[in-house]
Design an enzyme around this catalytic site. Sequence first.
Site, PDB file in Angstrom:
ATOM      1  CB  ALA A  10      45.834 -11.930   7.956  1.00  0.00           C
ATOM      2  N   GLY A  11      43.310 -11.975   5.244  1.00  0.00           N
ATOM      3  CA  GLY A  11      42.256 -11.129   4.670  1.00  0.00           C
ATOM      4  C   GLY A  11      40.896 -11.541   5.211  1.00  0.00           C
ATOM      5  NE  ARG A  37      49.990  -6.581   5.653  1.00  0.00           N
ATOM      6  CZ  ARG A  37      48.935  -5.877   6.055  1.00  0.00           C
ATOM      7  NH1 ARG A  37      49.088  -4.668   6.556  1.00  0.00           N
ATOM      8  NH2 ARG A  37      47.726  -6.380   5.970  1.00  0.00           N
ATOM      9  CG  ASN A 105      35.058 -17.270  -6.414  1.00  0.00           C
ATOM     10  OD1 ASN A 105      34.444 -18.298  -6.701  1.00  0.00           O
ATOM     11  ND2 ASN A 105      34.493 -16.076  -6.383  1.00  0.00           N
ATOM     12  CE  LYS A 184      31.087 -19.063  -5.034  1.00  0.00           C
ATOM     13  NZ  LYS A 184      32.112 -18.945  -4.020  1.00  0.00           N
ATOM     14  CG  ASN A 188      31.802 -15.017 -10.912  1.00  0.00           C
ATOM     15  OD1 ASN A 188      32.132 -14.309 -11.846  1.00  0.00           O
ATOM     16  ND2 ASN A 188      32.160 -14.770  -9.664  1.00  0.00           N
ATOM     17  CD  GLU A 264      39.558 -14.081  -6.741  1.00  0.00           C
ATOM     18  OE1 GLU A 264      40.410 -14.725  -6.112  1.00  0.00           O
ATOM     19  OE2 GLU A 264      38.354 -14.116  -6.464  1.00  0.00           O
TER      20      GLU A 264
HETATM   21  P1  NAP Z   1      41.363 -10.671   0.765  1.00  0.00           P
HETATM   22  O1  NAP Z   1      40.498 -10.084   1.823  1.00  0.00           O
HETATM   23  O2  NAP Z   1      41.949  -9.781  -0.274  1.00  0.00           O
HETATM   24  O3  NAP Z   1      42.537 -11.450   1.496  1.00  0.00           O
HETATM   25  C1  NAP Z   1      43.625 -12.021   0.829  1.00  0.00           C
HETATM   26  C2  NAP Z   1      44.798 -11.992   1.787  1.00  0.00           C
HETATM   27  O4  NAP Z   1      45.889 -12.691   1.204  1.00  0.00           O
HETATM   28  C3  NAP Z   1      45.295 -10.570   2.111  1.00  0.00           C
HETATM   29  O5  NAP Z   1      45.291 -10.407   3.507  1.00  0.00           O
HETATM   30  C4  NAP Z   1      46.716 -10.563   1.568  1.00  0.00           C
HETATM   31  O6  NAP Z   1      47.642  -9.859   2.378  1.00  0.00           O
HETATM   32  C5  NAP Z   1      47.057 -12.036   1.653  1.00  0.00           C
HETATM   33  N1  NAP Z   1      48.219 -12.375   0.841  1.00  0.00           N
HETATM   34  C6  NAP Z   1      48.400 -12.210  -0.491  1.00  0.00           C
HETATM   35  N2  NAP Z   1      49.633 -12.630  -0.857  1.00  0.00           N
HETATM   36  C7  NAP Z   1      50.241 -13.066   0.303  1.00  0.00           C
HETATM   37  C8  NAP Z   1      51.524 -13.600   0.597  1.00  0.00           C
HETATM   38  N3  NAP Z   1      52.440 -13.776  -0.362  1.00  0.00           N
HETATM   39  N4  NAP Z   1      51.803 -13.946   1.868  1.00  0.00           N
HETATM   40  C9  NAP Z   1      50.885 -13.770   2.859  1.00  0.00           C
HETATM   41  N5  NAP Z   1      49.649 -13.246   2.643  1.00  0.00           N
HETATM   42  C10 NAP Z   1      49.345 -12.907   1.374  1.00  0.00           C
HETATM   43  O7  NAP Z   1      40.611 -11.839  -0.005  1.00  0.00           O
HETATM   44  P2  NAP Z   1      39.317 -12.669   0.442  1.00  0.00           P
HETATM   45  O8  NAP Z   1      38.109 -11.844   0.194  1.00  0.00           O
HETATM   46  O9  NAP Z   1      39.527 -13.280   1.790  1.00  0.00           O
HETATM   47  O10 NAP Z   1      39.319 -13.798  -0.698  1.00  0.00           O
HETATM   48  C11 NAP Z   1      40.155 -14.940  -0.659  1.00  0.00           C
HETATM   49  C12 NAP Z   1      39.582 -15.946  -1.673  1.00  0.00           C
HETATM   50  O11 NAP Z   1      38.313 -16.382  -1.195  1.00  0.00           O
HETATM   51  C13 NAP Z   1      39.311 -15.319  -3.062  1.00  0.00           C
HETATM   52  O12 NAP Z   1      39.575 -16.250  -4.075  1.00  0.00           O
HETATM   53  C14 NAP Z   1      37.833 -14.984  -3.007  1.00  0.00           C
HETATM   54  O13 NAP Z   1      37.219 -14.963  -4.294  1.00  0.00           O
HETATM   55  C15 NAP Z   1      37.305 -16.156  -2.182  1.00  0.00           C
HETATM   56  N6  NAP Z   1      36.039 -15.856  -1.494  1.00  0.00           N
HETATM   57  C16 NAP Z   1      35.895 -14.742  -0.725  1.00  0.00           C
HETATM   58  C17 NAP Z   1      34.685 -14.500  -0.073  1.00  0.00           C
HETATM   59  C18 NAP Z   1      34.486 -13.278   0.811  1.00  0.00           C
HETATM   60  O14 NAP Z   1      33.371 -13.061   1.279  1.00  0.00           O
HETATM   61  N7  NAP Z   1      35.477 -12.463   1.075  1.00  0.00           N
HETATM   62  C19 NAP Z   1      33.632 -15.404  -0.206  1.00  0.00           C
HETATM   63  C20 NAP Z   1      33.804 -16.553  -0.994  1.00  0.00           C
HETATM   64  C21 NAP Z   1      35.025 -16.761  -1.642  1.00  0.00           C
HETATM   65  P3  NAP Z   1      47.653  -8.264   2.583  1.00  0.00           P
HETATM   66  O15 NAP Z   1      46.581  -8.007   3.611  1.00  0.00           O
HETATM   67  O16 NAP Z   1      49.025  -8.040   3.100  1.00  0.00           O
HETATM   68  O17 NAP Z   1      47.362  -7.662   1.240  1.00  0.00           O
END
Ligand code: NAP
Length: 305
Positions: A10-11, A37, A105, A184, A188, A264
Site C-alpha cells: 500500500a505504498g 499494519r 523498476n 528505462k 536510469n 534499488e
Molecule cells: P513504496 O511507496 O515504498 O511502497 C512499497 C510498499 O510495499 C510499502 O507500502 C511497503 O509497506 C510494501 N511492502 C513491502 N514489503 C511488504 C510485504 N511483505 N507485505 C506487504 N506490503 C509490503 O514504493 P513505490 O514508490 O510505490 O514503488 C514500488 C515500485 O514501483 C518500485 O520498484 C519503484 O521503483 C516503482 N516505481 C515507482 C514510481 C513512483 O512514482 N512511486 C514510479 C515508477 C515506478 P510499508 O508501508 O508497510 O513499508
Amino acid sequence: MSTPWHILGAGSLGTLWATRLARCGVPVRLILRDAARLASYNAGAGLTLVEHGIAQTYPVTGETPDIPEPIHRLLVACKAYDAQSAIAQLQYRLVPGAELILLQNGLGSQDAVAAQLPQARCIFASSTEGAFRDGEWRVVFAGHGYTWLGDAAHPAPPQWLEDLRAAGIPHEWSADIVTRLWRKLALNCAINPLTVLYQCRNGGLQDHHCEVATLCAELTELLERCGQPAAAEDLHSEVQRVIHATAANYSSMYQDVANARRTEISYLLGYACQAAARHQLVLPHLQQLHARLVDYLSARGLASH
Ligand code: NAP
C-alpha cells in the site's frame, strides 16, 4: 462480480492503482504486511488519493497476507528488493494460472519472481506515472504518465485490460516489454547514480556531459551484447533530452538517499554490471560508477545491494 484485484503493497504506486480501480467499482483487496499494519489501516477511513490538489478517500478493504481466500490476480507494488519475500508469504493462496502484474523498476526481480512461481502468469510493467506518500495511507498523484504491460512468453493481452480502461489508467499492451525495461534501466544508469554522487538535480549533469557520454557509450555496448539493440538506439541523445526536460527534478535515487531510504541499486546499475560480467564485457566506467555508488551508500549506512 468481476475477479478482485489483490494489491500487495500500500505504498505510492499500490495506492495509486487501488484508488483508481476502486473508484470505478472494480473489487479491490489491499494486502498489508501484518496485523499491526492492518489495524492501523482499519483505524482510518481508507486510502486517500490527492489529484490536482483534491483529496478523495476510498474505503478499500484491507487484509493480511495469511487469510485463506484464493488470489486470482495480484498487482505486486512493493520495491524490487521486497517483491520475492512479500510474494512468498501468500504464495499458497495463488490459484493455478494466477496472474501477477509486476510494477518493479529495473530488472532482475521480475525473473526471480517468475522462477519462484512457475504455475503463474507473470506480466511485467513499466510505468512513467509518478506518485509519493505525504502521509499514512495517503498518496499524491505527482506525474501523469503511461504504463506499458507485456508478457514475453504469452503475447495475447489479458481480458482485464478493460478494468484499466474503466479506471482511467493510461496503458498499452506491449510486445517488447523487456526492451522497454532495458531502455528505462539504461536511462536510469546514465543519470541517477551521478545525481547522487554529485548531489545535484538532473539538470546539474549538464556540467558532466563527457562522463555522461562515456557511460552512454558503455551502456550502448552492453545493450547490444545483451541482445537489446532496439533499447540501445540513440541512447545518448535520449539521455541528454531527459536531462534537459527534467533539469529541475531530483532523480528517484537522489530522493531515496536524501531520505535515508534503501535504493534499488541492485536492480539498476548493479544489474547492468552483473550482465556485463556474464557476457565477459569490460565496461570500466560503468563498473567504477557502481563502486563509487556502493562506497557512497555504505558511508551513509545505506544498503549497497
Ligand atoms: P513504496 O511507496 O515504498 O511502497 C512499497 C510498499 O510495499 C510499502 O507500502 C511497503 O509497506 C510494501 N511492502 C513491502 N514489503 C511488504 C510485504 N511483505 N507485505 C506487504 N506490503 C509490503 O514504493 P513505490 O514508490 O510505490 O514503488 C514500488 C515500485 O514501483 C518500485 O520498484 C519503484 O521503483 C516503482 N516505481 C515507482 C514510481 C513512483 O512514482 N512511486 C514510479 C515508477 C515506478 P510499508 O508501508 O508497510 O513499508
